[in-house]
Design a protein around this motif. Sequence first.
Motif, mmCIF file in Angstrom:
data_model
loop_
_atom_site.group_PDB
_atom_site.id
_atom_site.type_symbol
_atom_site.label_atom_id
_atom_site.label_comp_id
_atom_site.label_asym_id
_atom_site.label_seq_id
_atom_site.Cartn_x
_atom_site.Cartn_y
_atom_site.Cartn_z
ATOM 1 N N THR A 93 0.834 -1.209 0.000
ATOM 2 C CA THR A 93 0.000 0.000 0.000
ATOM 3 C C THR A 93 0.873 1.264 0.000
ATOM 4 O O THR A 93 0.427 2.339 -0.407
ATOM 5 C CB THR A 93 -0.972 -0.048 1.203
ATOM 6 O OG1 THR A 93 -1.628 -1.318 1.176
ATOM 7 C CG2 THR A 93 -2.016 1.045 1.150
ATOM 8 N N THR A 117 -10.802 3.936 4.172
ATOM 9 C CA THR A 117 -9.510 4.407 4.706
ATOM 10 C C THR A 117 -8.921 3.517 5.797
ATOM 11 O O THR A 117 -7.721 3.576 6.068
ATOM 12 C CB THR A 117 -9.653 5.863 5.204
ATOM 13 O OG1 THR A 117 -8.362 6.432 5.355
ATOM 14 C CG2 THR A 117 -10.409 5.952 6.543
ATOM 15 N N GLY A 118 -9.733 2.692 6.460
ATOM 16 C CA GLY A 118 -9.198 1.829 7.526
ATOM 17 C C GLY A 118 -8.531 2.657 8.610
ATOM 18 O O GLY A 118 -9.130 3.575 9.190
ATOM 19 N N ILE A 122 -3.445 5.582 3.992
ATOM 20 C CA ILE A 122 -3.207 6.237 2.694
ATOM 21 C C ILE A 122 -3.480 7.740 2.812
ATOM 22 O O ILE A 122 -2.666 8.570 2.390
ATOM 23 C CB ILE A 122 -4.109 5.608 1.599
ATOM 24 C CG1 ILE A 122 -3.747 4.137 1.379
ATOM 25 C CG2 ILE A 122 -4.006 6.397 0.306
ATOM 26 C CD1 ILE A 122 -4.697 3.394 0.424
ATOM 27 N N ASP A 139 -15.060 5.671 5.276
ATOM 28 C CA ASP A 139 -15.107 4.222 5.487
ATOM 29 C C ASP A 139 -16.532 3.883 5.912
ATOM 30 O O ASP A 139 -17.215 4.711 6.528
ATOM 31 C CB ASP A 139 -14.106 3.792 6.567
ATOM 32 C CG ASP A 139 -13.688 2.326 6.412
ATOM 33 O OD1 ASP A 139 -12.517 2.084 6.059
ATOM 34 O OD2 ASP A 139 -14.540 1.442 6.645
ATOM 35 N N ASN A 179 -8.013 1.138 -1.593
ATOM 36 C CA ASN A 179 -7.553 -0.237 -1.409
ATOM 37 C C ASN A 179 -8.775 -0.988 -0.883
ATOM 38 O O ASN A 179 -8.930 -1.171 0.312
ATOM 39 C CB ASN A 179 -6.392 -0.261 -0.410
ATOM 40 C CG ASN A 179 -5.987 -1.679 -0.023
ATOM 41 O OD1 ASN A 179 -6.335 -2.631 -0.721
ATOM 42 N ND2 ASN A 179 -5.259 -1.813 1.072
ATOM 43 N N ALA A 203 -13.076 -5.794 5.959
ATOM 44 C CA ALA A 203 -11.997 -5.033 5.325
ATOM 45 C C ALA A 203 -11.328 -5.843 4.221
ATOM 46 O O ALA A 203 -10.579 -5.303 3.415
ATOM 47 C CB ALA A 203 -10.958 -4.629 6.369
#
Length: 263
Positions: A93, A117-118, A122, A139, A179, A203
């Motif tokens: 990533t 975005t978790g 990023i 998210d 991602n 996720a």
Amino acid sequence: MTVAAALRLTEERLAAAGVETPNVDAELLVAHVLGVSRSQLHAEREREVPDGLNELVERRTRREPLAYVLGEWGFRHLTLKTDARALVPRPETEIVVERCLALLAGESAPRVLDLGTGSGAIALAIADEHPGARVTAVDSSPEALALARENSEALDLAIELHEAGLEAAEEGWDLVVSNPPYVAASEWDSLQPEIRDWEPRAALVGEGLHEEIARRAHTLRLVLEVGDEQAESVAAALDSLGYSNVTITSDLTDRERVVEGIR
Ligand SMILES: C[S@@+](CC[C@H](N)C(=O)[O-])C[C@H]1O[C@@H](n2cnc3c(N)ncnc32)[C@H](O)[C@@H]1O
């Protein structure tokens, strides 16, 4: 117990538990309880190890990801808080971020969306490395968003965070990066325990999201992380949706992991 003895014992326990890299993990766990870097360990070999190591090693022997056990993980120039609320940021990533920065070079204040975005990895790395960027991170998981917010505050990197799904890509953006979950449900049982038993399933498991994001995104530039063997079909989808300059980038282990295009 001395550091030298603790390293030996920890490596043995982790190897017996099936941990893939017992040596590296042992060094990182011992360094963590000592509060030193891994490279400083050799100078500490005769020092006594403080309390707390055993509990961390036990967690790791249950195959909890090292990043969750340590509670933090390096991602590009940042140290992010990491726990079971979000995916552990991966090295591949970091290449996604590199491609975003390359596409944004010369733009003074681009509007950027990180979709899914978790931990915020990023979005925060782009905010850090392209200070003019106005970054929004969304998210669908409130737990992940809470972690991303904690990271944004701890790192003093201002990004806009809100709960949303793929519809966020439909607003106008200079760059959309994602991602998304891309593991087939049929692969779940074959994943290593660190992933299968600990990371959020939502996720990871998803199919067709790259194409859906590419179709819905209203953006000048699109950058997507893809799974092994997915790059060619995602690149073909971008081509057929009218993206130009469609490019595939490999990660440091030569696997094709990033697809980008321009609209
Ligand atoms: C593979 S993880 C990536 C996390 C982070 N961007 C990273 O690279 O480490 C995918 C993220 O997308 C989120 N997600 C899954 N489906 C989503 C959807 N339909 N809309 C928004 N976010 C979604 C998950 O909650 C998860 O945090």
